[in-house]
Design a protein around this motif. Sequence first.
Motif, PDB file in Angstrom:
ATOM      1  N   LEU A 125       0.862  -1.176   0.029  1.00 12.31           N
ATOM      2  CA  LEU A 125      -0.033   0.009   0.275  1.00 12.31           C
ATOM      3  C   LEU A 125       0.737   1.381   0.025  1.00 12.31           C
ATOM      4  O   LEU A 125       0.520   2.363  -0.378  1.00 12.31           O
ATOM      5  CB  LEU A 125      -0.974  -0.042   1.179  1.00 12.31           C
ATOM      6  CG  LEU A 125      -2.027  -0.912   1.246  1.00 12.31           C
ATOM      7  CD1 LEU A 125      -2.784  -0.850   2.393  1.00 12.31           C
ATOM      8  CD2 LEU A 125      -2.741  -1.370  -0.245  1.00 12.31           C
TER       9      LEU A 125
ATOM     10  N   ARG B 271       0.227   4.650  -2.434  1.00 11.82           N
ATOM     11  CA  ARG B 271       0.192   5.542  -1.690  1.00 11.82           C
ATOM     12  C   ARG B 271       1.036   7.020  -2.396  1.00 11.82           C
ATOM     13  O   ARG B 271       0.577   8.045  -2.355  1.00 11.82           O
ATOM     14  CB  ARG B 271       0.071   5.612  -0.225  1.00 11.82           C
ATOM     15  CG  ARG B 271       0.045   6.872   0.640  1.00 11.82           C
ATOM     16  CD  ARG B 271       0.197   6.562   2.199  1.00 11.82           C
ATOM     17  NE  ARG B 271      -0.643   5.571   2.503  1.00 11.82           N
ATOM     18  CZ  ARG B 271      -0.292   4.358   2.986  1.00 11.82           C
ATOM     19  NH1 ARG B 271       0.863   4.154   3.386  1.00 11.82           N
ATOM     20  NH2 ARG B 271      -1.341   3.213   3.508  1.00 11.82           N
TER      21      ARG B 271
ATOM     22  N   THR C   2       1.879   2.413   6.030  1.00  6.64           N
ATOM     23  CA  THR C   2       0.368   2.255   6.463  1.00  6.64           C
ATOM     24  C   THR C   2       0.351   2.250   8.145  1.00  6.64           C
ATOM     25  O   THR C   2      -0.650   3.018   8.646  1.00  6.64           O
ATOM     26  CB  THR C   2      -0.259   1.125   6.161  1.00  6.64           C
ATOM     27  OG1 THR C   2      -0.412   1.015   4.595  1.00  6.64           O
ATOM     28  CG2 THR C   2      -1.421   0.682   6.749  1.00  6.64           C
TER      29      THR C   2
ATOM     30  N   SER D 121      -3.508  -4.264   5.637  1.00  7.61           N
ATOM     31  CA  SER D 121      -2.339  -3.766   4.342  1.00  7.61           C
ATOM     32  C   SER D 121      -1.872  -4.974   3.443  1.00  7.61           C
ATOM     33  O   SER D 121      -0.835  -5.259   3.469  1.00  7.61           O
ATOM     34  CB  SER D 121      -1.130  -3.302   5.057  1.00  7.61           C
ATOM     35  OG  SER D 121      -0.393  -2.561   4.272  1.00  7.61           O
TER      36      SER D 121
ATOM     37  N   ARG E 214      -7.907   0.826  -4.285  1.00  8.07           N
ATOM     38  CA  ARG E 214      -6.982   1.372  -3.204  1.00  8.07           C
ATOM     39  C   ARG E 214      -6.416   2.642  -3.600  1.00  8.07           C
ATOM     40  O   ARG E 214      -6.283   3.460  -2.805  1.00  8.07           O
ATOM     41  CB  ARG E 214      -6.125   0.269  -2.988  1.00  8.07           C
ATOM     42  CG  ARG E 214      -5.422   0.507  -1.359  1.00  8.07           C
ATOM     43  CD  ARG E 214      -6.421   0.620  -0.397  1.00  8.07           C
ATOM     44  NE  ARG E 214      -5.639   1.246   0.729  1.00  8.07           N
ATOM     45  CZ  ARG E 214      -5.820   0.879   2.035  1.00  8.07           C
ATOM     46  NH1 ARG E 214      -6.825  -0.034   2.410  1.00  8.07           N
ATOM     47  NH2 ARG E 214      -5.341   1.595   3.088  1.00  8.07           N
TER      48      ARG E 214
ATOM     49  N   TYR F 167      -8.879   5.297  -2.685  1.00  7.37           N
ATOM     50  CA  TYR F 167      -8.962   5.493  -1.440  1.00  7.37           C
ATOM     51  C   TYR F 167      -7.811   6.273  -0.916  1.00  7.37           C
ATOM     52  O   TYR F 167      -7.761   7.041  -0.091  1.00  7.37           O
ATOM     53  CB  TYR F 167      -8.908   4.188  -0.714  1.00  7.37           C
ATOM     54  CG  TYR F 167      -8.774   4.214   0.948  1.00  7.37           C
ATOM     55  CD1 TYR F 167     -10.049   4.441   1.612  1.00  7.37           C
ATOM     56  CD2 TYR F 167      -7.608   3.984   1.415  1.00  7.37           C
ATOM     57  CE1 TYR F 167      -9.762   4.403   2.992  1.00  7.37           C
ATOM     58  CE2 TYR F 167      -7.448   4.231   2.929  1.00  7.37           C
ATOM     59  CZ  TYR F 167      -8.639   4.404   3.630  1.00  7.37           C
ATOM     60  OH  TYR F 167      -8.392   4.517   5.064  1.00  7.37           O
ATOM     61  N   GLU F 168      -6.475   6.024  -1.410  1.00 13.64           N
ATOM     62  CA  GLU F 168      -5.151   6.636  -0.863  1.00 13.64           C
ATOM     63  C   GLU F 168      -5.234   8.203  -1.468  1.00 13.64           C
ATOM     64  O   GLU F 168      -4.925   9.058  -0.472  1.00 13.64           O
ATOM     65  CB  GLU F 168      -4.082   5.765  -1.320  1.00 13.64           C
ATOM     66  CG  GLU F 168      -3.797   4.456  -0.838  1.00 13.64           C
ATOM     67  CD  GLU F 168      -3.544   4.471   0.754  1.00 13.64           C
ATOM     68  OE1 GLU F 168      -3.361   5.472   1.348  1.00 13.64           O
ATOM     69  OE2 GLU F 168      -3.773   3.233   1.050  1.00 13.64           O
TER      70      GLU F 168
END
Length: 327
Positions: free
Chosen positions: A101, A105, A169, A254, A311, A314-315
């Motif tokens: 992640l 990100r 994370t 994660s 994801r 979301y990030e």
Amino acid sequence: METSATRIGRRTALALGGAALAAPAALAQGKFPDRPIRLIVPWPPGGSADAQLRSLAEIAGRKLGQNIVVENRPGASGTMGALHLATQARPDGYAISQMHLGIIRRPYIVRTPPWDAVADFSHIIGLTGWLFGVCVKADGPIKTWADYLAYARANPGRLTYTTSGIATTNHITMEELAAREKIELVHVPYRASNEAAVAVASGEVMSVADSSAWAPLVDGGQLRPLCVWTAERSPRFPAVPTLKELGYEMVVNSPYGLSGPKGMDPGLVKVLHDACKEALFDPANAAVRANFDMPLEYYNTEDYRAFVARRAEYERAMAQRLNLRID
């Protein structure tokens, strides 16, 4: 003058020529892999992800008939493997890396995005996740999560915690917990989760918020877990409450997988997916995951691509909401 027989003969020759041209490519694809594959692990040796991926590489390599050689490239919060894939590696299937992640990100928390996590990689398979938690020195004064918060409130800016890197994370989760509780914590990043855990056991840092590389030190009586971040209590640590039990509607595990450079042939992706899936479900790899309490998070190639895309959105939203920046 061109006759029907001539035209037929030319068509036949063209067809045969096309088949001859296609044959080497098909044979080359059929022989994949014909040399060792590099699996870049973006952490130092000894942590939970390193152990799980080394086991996976050994088992999958036997199934492929070629070694999968693990290459540790720590640094930059676990993104050195992604940087290699995005800027240097060829999409020939011989270089793959962990996709976690922090990589998804990163484009949203730096001034110049180094990659697009959706478009700049060939995503192969989703594998597993981490058991995260917060631990302190076992013989220290902090015994519970309530003690932890009370110490932080009584000593603003003095309670230190360590993670495996900035903008990971676990780092972001701790910052969110601190914001909710209106406490001031001091982040002391280390290169890897096992190094972070040892730092707490030796008294260099007061607490560790990271994956379960701390578990052996808990078993050995050196560290005390205050909470875990799974949906349910860990079977290995049944007395330790979850964040949800402590009043936070948060589950953090994660999930991570494997990816290659952009533009990999779907046939190569399938070969790698199938070998890695077999290895993931092999009892030997399951035993490694169990040793670190790592939850199974298998996604096939299509589903893993979709997971990365979801994801990433979301990030992006979270980075905007928390105003995250590391440069």
